[in-house]
Structures are given as C-alpha cells and as structure tokens.
Design a protein around this motif. Sequence first.
Motif, PDB file in Angstrom:
ATOM      1  N   ALA A  18     -32.322 -28.067  -5.207  1.00  0.00           N
ATOM      2  CA  ALA A  18     -33.695 -28.514  -4.934  1.00  0.00           C
ATOM      3  C   ALA A  18     -34.071 -29.648  -5.882  1.00  0.00           C
ATOM      4  N   LYS A  19     -33.716 -29.522  -7.163  1.00  0.00           N
ATOM      5  CA  LYS A  19     -34.020 -30.578  -8.139  1.00  0.00           C
ATOM      6  C   LYS A  19     -33.238 -31.858  -7.828  1.00  0.00           C
ATOM      7  N   ILE A  20     -31.990 -31.697  -7.451  1.00  0.00           N
ATOM      8  CA  ILE A  20     -31.150 -32.861  -7.130  1.00  0.00           C
ATOM      9  C   ILE A  20     -31.725 -33.595  -5.917  1.00  0.00           C
ATOM     10  N   ARG A  21     -32.087 -32.846  -4.892  1.00  0.00           N
ATOM     11  CA  ARG A  21     -32.630 -33.459  -3.678  1.00  0.00           C
ATOM     12  C   ARG A  21     -33.956 -34.177  -3.942  1.00  0.00           C
ATOM     13  N   MET A  22     -34.738 -33.703  -4.913  1.00  0.00           N
ATOM     14  CA  MET A  22     -36.035 -34.322  -5.217  1.00  0.00           C
ATOM     15  C   MET A  22     -35.917 -35.509  -6.163  1.00  0.00           C
ATOM     16  N   ASP A  67     -33.903 -36.779  -1.017  1.00  0.00           N
ATOM     17  CA  ASP A  67     -33.381 -36.083   0.162  1.00  0.00           C
ATOM     18  C   ASP A  67     -34.066 -34.726   0.323  1.00  0.00           C
ATOM     19  N   ASN A  68     -35.383 -34.694   0.219  1.00  0.00           N
ATOM     20  CA  ASN A  68     -36.122 -33.426   0.316  1.00  0.00           C
ATOM     21  C   ASN A  68     -35.886 -32.718   1.645  1.00  0.00           C
ATOM     22  N   ALA A  69     -35.643 -33.481   2.702  1.00  0.00           N
ATOM     23  CA  ALA A  69     -35.414 -32.888   4.024  1.00  0.00           C
ATOM     24  C   ALA A  69     -33.962 -32.452   4.231  1.00  0.00           C
ATOM     25  N   ALA A  70     -33.113 -32.690   3.253  1.00  0.00           N
ATOM     26  CA  ALA A  70     -31.693 -32.297   3.296  1.00  0.00           C
ATOM     27  C   ALA A  70     -30.965 -32.915   4.486  1.00  0.00           C
ATOM     28  N   VAL A  71     -31.213 -34.224   4.714  1.00  0.00           N
ATOM     29  CA  VAL A  71     -30.531 -34.905   5.811  1.00  0.00           C
ATOM     30  C   VAL A  71     -29.479 -35.897   5.328  1.00  0.00           C
ATOM     31  N   LYS A  72     -29.598 -36.377   4.083  1.00  0.00           N
ATOM     32  CA  LYS A  72     -28.633 -37.347   3.552  1.00  0.00           C
ATOM     33  C   LYS A  72     -27.366 -36.670   3.044  1.00  0.00           C
ATOM     34  N   TYR A  73     -27.556 -35.548   2.377  1.00  0.00           N
ATOM     35  CA  TYR A  73     -26.423 -34.857   1.755  1.00  0.00           C
ATOM     36  C   TYR A  73     -26.398 -33.400   2.208  1.00  0.00           C
TER      37      TYR A  73
END
Length: 190
Positions: free
Chosen positions: A8-12, A18-24
């Motif tokens: 969650a921290k990495i995505r933010m 990538d908060n929506a988890a679409v890039k990674y």
Amino acid sequence: MTPRDLFAKIRMSPEINDNAAVKYSDYQLISALNSVLSIVYNTLSFSSNSILTESTQIALIDSAGTLPDDFLSVVSVFAADGTTLNPQSKSFDVDEHTYKIIGNNIYSKNDTVQLVYKPYFVEVEYDTMDTAMILPNYFSELLKKYSVISLIGGINKQDSTVVQQVANDVYALTSGREYTAVEVKPAWRI
C-alpha cells in the motif's frame, strides 16, 4: 508490518502513483520486495545485531537433533542449565560442554540444547502477503524506498552501487541498537 502493508505504501509513493493497482501487479511488487529483502537479510545476518536472531529448544536423541528449517548460522548454543556450549571440531566427539553441526543436525551429549541462531531469508510469496514480517516496523521506509527503486529502475544483484547503498542504510538504521542506553541526570546535576 506485512508485505501487503508495504505494498500500500509503495503504491502510494509519488514515483509509482499506482493506488488503483493497475500499473504494477502484486507479483511485480513481491519480486521487487524480495530483491530488497534479500539484500537486507544478507546484510543483517553478517552483522552483530540481534534483529534477525531466533531461538529454539532442540531435543537430542542419541546425541543428535535436527536444526530448524530456516537455520543459517549459530549465534550461541546453551545446555538446559544455561551453560554455554563450545563448538567442537568435526573430527572430535562431543561431550556435555560442546556441540557440533554437521549437515542439518546438531550434536551434543545433552538431552536438549537451546539454539540461538540467524535464520536465512525466506522469500515473500503471494500466499504469505498477510504474514507479519520478522523485521521491525522502522524498516518500512527503507523497504519502500528500495522497492520503488527496484520497480522503476531495477535492482539486481550485480548493481553494486544500489546494493552497497541498501547495506549502508541498514547499518545506519541498526548500528548500536543493542547498546543504546538512556542516562537520566538528576535535577541537581543539570
């Protein structure tokens, strides 16, 4: 702290966004985190701090017992009465005051031994993303920072500059941890 908490921290992070988890995918994040964790564990296992230190009691049958599955190296070995056991050469027999390790077994003439050891790194997998990590929470920023670097630029074992920087940051974060003492001065000494 679990891997999922770190994800969650990495995505933010602004670099990832990538908060929506679409890039990674989670698998990409697991791979990046495992790259960083491998360096952190290797650094900690060769240092004198006790962050990764585990302890277990091992019952010995006919002077032999099985080492834990995650055993990497010995910190110390104690008899049941708390006496420190000394390592014995593989070419000599053990007694009540010594131990030796051959393969996946520990040998001593005691009924049980207390093994204090450093575990090896077990990679995070998809089904262990919600399992608490051994590392303390104050490692979260370091793990996030280098996982992000791994995702956007790549960290590999041959990238000695980044590997050395991770090791330096781990040492800076953990140096003197066991020896920190707070001295409170009485009011009349101030």
